[in-house]
Design a protein around this motif. Structure first.
Motif, PDB file in Angstrom:
ATOM      1  N   LEU A 110       0.836  -1.202   0.000  1.00 18.67           N
ATOM      2  CA  LEU A 110       0.000   0.000   0.000  1.00 18.67           C
ATOM      3  C   LEU A 110       0.872   1.253   0.000  1.00 18.67           C
ATOM      4  O   LEU A 110       0.635   2.192  -0.758  1.00 18.67           O
ATOM      5  N   PHE A 111       1.891   1.252   0.832  1.00 18.40           N
ATOM      6  CA  PHE A 111       2.776   2.412   0.931  1.00 18.40           C
ATOM      7  C   PHE A 111       3.510   2.659  -0.382  1.00 18.40           C
ATOM      8  O   PHE A 111       3.592   3.802  -0.847  1.00 18.40           O
ATOM      9  N   THR A 112       4.036   1.609  -1.001  1.00 15.35           N
ATOM     10  CA  THR A 112       4.748   1.803  -2.269  1.00 15.35           C
ATOM     11  C   THR A 112       3.781   2.283  -3.367  1.00 15.35           C
ATOM     12  O   THR A 112       4.153   3.124  -4.184  1.00 15.35           O
ATOM     13  N   ALA A 113       2.549   1.784  -3.363  1.00 12.87           N
ATOM     14  CA  ALA A 113       1.551   2.253  -4.332  1.00 12.87           C
ATOM     15  C   ALA A 113       1.224   3.732  -4.091  1.00 12.87           C
ATOM     16  O   ALA A 113       1.100   4.514  -5.043  1.00 12.87           O
ATOM     17  N   LEU A 114       1.102   4.118  -2.825  1.00  9.31           N
ATOM     18  CA  LEU A 114       0.833   5.522  -2.487  1.00  9.31           C
ATOM     19  C   LEU A 114       1.982   6.418  -2.944  1.00  9.31           C
ATOM     20  O   LEU A 114       1.761   7.511  -3.469  1.00  9.31           O
ATOM     21  N   ARG A 115       3.192   5.976  -2.747  1.00 12.32           N
ATOM     22  CA  ARG A 115       4.360   6.773  -3.161  1.00 12.32           C
ATOM     23  C   ARG A 115       4.375   6.969  -4.669  1.00 12.32           C
ATOM     24  O   ARG A 115       4.598   8.074  -5.163  1.00 12.32           O
ATOM     25  N   LYS A 116       4.148   5.878  -5.420  1.00  8.40           N
ATOM     26  CA  LYS A 116       4.139   5.985  -6.885  1.00  8.40           C
ATOM     27  C   LYS A 116       2.996   6.883  -7.356  1.00  8.40           C
ATOM     28  O   LYS A 116       3.165   7.692  -8.269  1.00  8.40           O
ATOM     29  N   ALA A 117       1.840   6.747  -6.732  1.00  8.72           N
ATOM     30  CA  ALA A 117       0.691   7.577  -7.098  1.00  8.72           C
ATOM     31  C   ALA A 117       0.982   9.042  -6.802  1.00  8.72           C
ATOM     32  O   ALA A 117       0.628   9.927  -7.598  1.00  8.72           O
ATOM     33  N   THR A 118       1.635   9.317  -5.679  1.00 12.63           N
ATOM     34  CA  THR A 118       1.981  10.691  -5.320  1.00 12.63           C
ATOM     35  C   THR A 118       2.964  11.272  -6.322  1.00 12.63           C
ATOM     36  O   THR A 118       2.836  12.430  -6.731  1.00 12.63           O
ATOM     37  N   ASP A 119       3.951  10.477  -6.716  1.00 10.78           N
ATOM     38  CA  ASP A 119       4.917  10.956  -7.708  1.00 10.78           C
ATOM     39  C   ASP A 119       4.215  11.329  -9.011  1.00 10.78           C
ATOM     40  O   ASP A 119       4.496  12.372  -9.594  1.00 10.78           O
ATOM     41  N   LEU A 120       3.282  10.492  -9.459  1.00 17.03           N
ATOM     42  CA  LEU A 120       2.536  10.784 -10.680  1.00 17.03           C
ATOM     43  C   LEU A 120       1.641  12.005 -10.492  1.00 17.03           C
ATOM     44  O   LEU A 120       1.611  12.905 -11.337  1.00 17.03           O
ATOM     45  N   GLN A 121       0.952  12.051  -9.372  1.00 19.78           N
ATOM     46  CA  GLN A 121       0.020  13.153  -9.081  1.00 19.78           C
ATOM     47  C   GLN A 121       0.736  14.494  -9.105  1.00 19.78           C
ATOM     48  O   GLN A 121       0.205  15.482  -9.597  1.00 19.78           O
ATOM     49  N   GLN A 122       1.947  14.544  -8.605  1.00 22.95           N
ATOM     50  CA  GLN A 122       2.690  15.800  -8.569  1.00 22.95           C
ATOM     51  C   GLN A 122       3.078  16.296  -9.963  1.00 22.95           C
ATOM     52  O   GLN A 122       3.345  17.467 -10.151  1.00 22.95           O
ATOM     53  N   LEU A 174      -7.793  -8.670  -6.403  1.00 26.10           N
ATOM     54  CA  LEU A 174      -7.008  -9.570  -7.245  1.00 26.10           C
ATOM     55  C   LEU A 174      -6.076  -8.783  -8.150  1.00 26.10           C
ATOM     56  O   LEU A 174      -4.907  -9.097  -8.295  1.00 26.10           O
ATOM     57  N   THR A 175      -6.593  -7.736  -8.762  1.00 30.43           N
ATOM     58  CA  THR A 175      -5.789  -6.831  -9.575  1.00 30.43           C
ATOM     59  C   THR A 175      -5.820  -5.459  -8.909  1.00 30.43           C
ATOM     60  O   THR A 175      -6.841  -4.781  -8.935  1.00 30.43           O
ATOM     61  N   PRO A 176      -4.710  -5.043  -8.275  1.00 28.50           N
ATOM     62  CA  PRO A 176      -4.702  -3.735  -7.606  1.00 28.50           C
ATOM     63  C   PRO A 176      -4.905  -2.595  -8.600  1.00 28.50           C
ATOM     64  O   PRO A 176      -4.449  -2.659  -9.741  1.00 28.50           O
ATOM     65  N   VAL A 177      -5.611  -1.567  -8.150  1.00 28.63           N
ATOM     66  CA  VAL A 177      -5.899  -0.401  -8.976  1.00 28.63           C
ATOM     67  C   VAL A 177      -5.652   0.844  -8.138  1.00 28.63           C
ATOM     68  O   VAL A 177      -5.996   0.885  -6.962  1.00 28.63           O
ATOM     69  N   VAL A 178      -5.055   1.858  -8.756  1.00 33.05           N
ATOM     70  CA  VAL A 178      -4.823   3.144  -8.091  1.00 33.05           C
ATOM     71  C   VAL A 178      -5.645   4.193  -8.817  1.00 33.05           C
ATOM     72  O   VAL A 178      -5.628   4.258 -10.043  1.00 33.05           O
ATOM     73  N   ARG A 179      -6.396   5.005  -8.041  1.00 28.53           N
ATOM     74  CA  ARG A 179      -7.175   6.101  -8.627  1.00 28.53           C
ATOM     75  C   ARG A 179      -6.716   7.414  -8.025  1.00 28.53           C
ATOM     76  O   ARG A 179      -6.603   7.532  -6.805  1.00 28.53           O
ATOM     77  N   LEU A 180      -6.481   8.379  -8.883  1.00 32.34           N
ATOM     78  CA  LEU A 180      -6.201   9.744  -8.439  1.00 32.34           C
ATOM     79  C   LEU A 180      -7.481  10.522  -8.675  1.00 32.34           C
ATOM     80  O   LEU A 180      -7.993  10.544  -9.793  1.00 32.34           O
ATOM     81  N   SER A 181      -8.008  11.141  -7.642  1.00 32.36           N
ATOM     82  CA  SER A 181      -9.268  11.884  -7.760  1.00 32.36           C
ATOM     83  C   SER A 181      -8.999  13.379  -7.674  1.00 32.36           C
ATOM     84  O   SER A 181      -8.205  13.840  -6.853  1.00 32.36           O
ATOM     85  N   TYR A 182      -9.705  14.106  -8.536  1.00 29.79           N
ATOM     86  CA  TYR A 182      -9.597  15.558  -8.581  1.00 29.79           C
ATOM     87  C   TYR A 182     -10.976  16.158  -8.401  1.00 29.79           C
ATOM     88  O   TYR A 182     -11.981  15.524  -8.702  1.00 29.79           O
TER      89      TYR A 182
END
Length: 148
Positions: free
Chosen positions: A107-119, A137-145
């Motif tokens: 979860l933490f590594t996914a959050l870090r990657k998402a934050t890097d992209l979001q920035q 089963l298949t992890p998904v990351v969503r950035l919400s605006y």
């Protein structure tokens, strides 16, 4: 109104098809009901790891403000995080603290990657609102605006 022989035969065939569909649906429902409790146990284990990880994630700047739990054949946990001020020192410490917690570490590594992209993303007229991570089963990351 009288039905022809072929219409009656079609109606009977359709009725048998409906009965078979109901039977299959009942069998699937029995399996989905998880009489062994394994799905429920798996969800509880992931929630425990998530709870154990939350203080370390918060220390690194990620606050969980909502959690969705989908229970089905393939259960999902969907935590929603807001991003606060992030300190490099706290990130390193949190990463180290979560090494033994598989769910928390992932979860933490996914959050870090998402934050890097979001920035790097700029959406005209909108500001970043939150990160959602779908743990399934298949992890998904969503950035919400949201609108500014």
């Amino acid at each position: 109104m009288a039905f022809s022989k072929s219409e009656r035969a079609s109606a009977m065939a359709f009725g048998k098809l409906l009965d078979k569909a109901k039977q299959v649906a009942a069998e699937v429902n029995d399996k989905v009901g998880d009489p062994s409790g394994k799905v429920g146990e798996a969800v509880l284990a992931v929630v425990k790891d998530l709870n154990d990880a939350l203080p370390h994630l918060a220390k690194a700047g990620y606050t969980m403000n909502e959690l969705e739990i989908e229970v089905g054949i393939l259960p999902k946990l969907i935590p929603h995080f807001t991003v606060n001020e992030i300190s490099g020192e706290n990130i390193e410490q949190s990463l180290k603290d979560l090494e033994e917690n598989t769910v928390g570490y992932a979860l933490f590594t996914a959050l870090r990657k998402a934050t890097d992209l979001q920035q790097k993303l700029i959406i005209d007229g909108m500001s970043f609102a939150r990160i959602e991570i779908e743990l399934g089963l298949t992890p998904v990351v969503r950035l919400s605006y949201k609108p500014m």
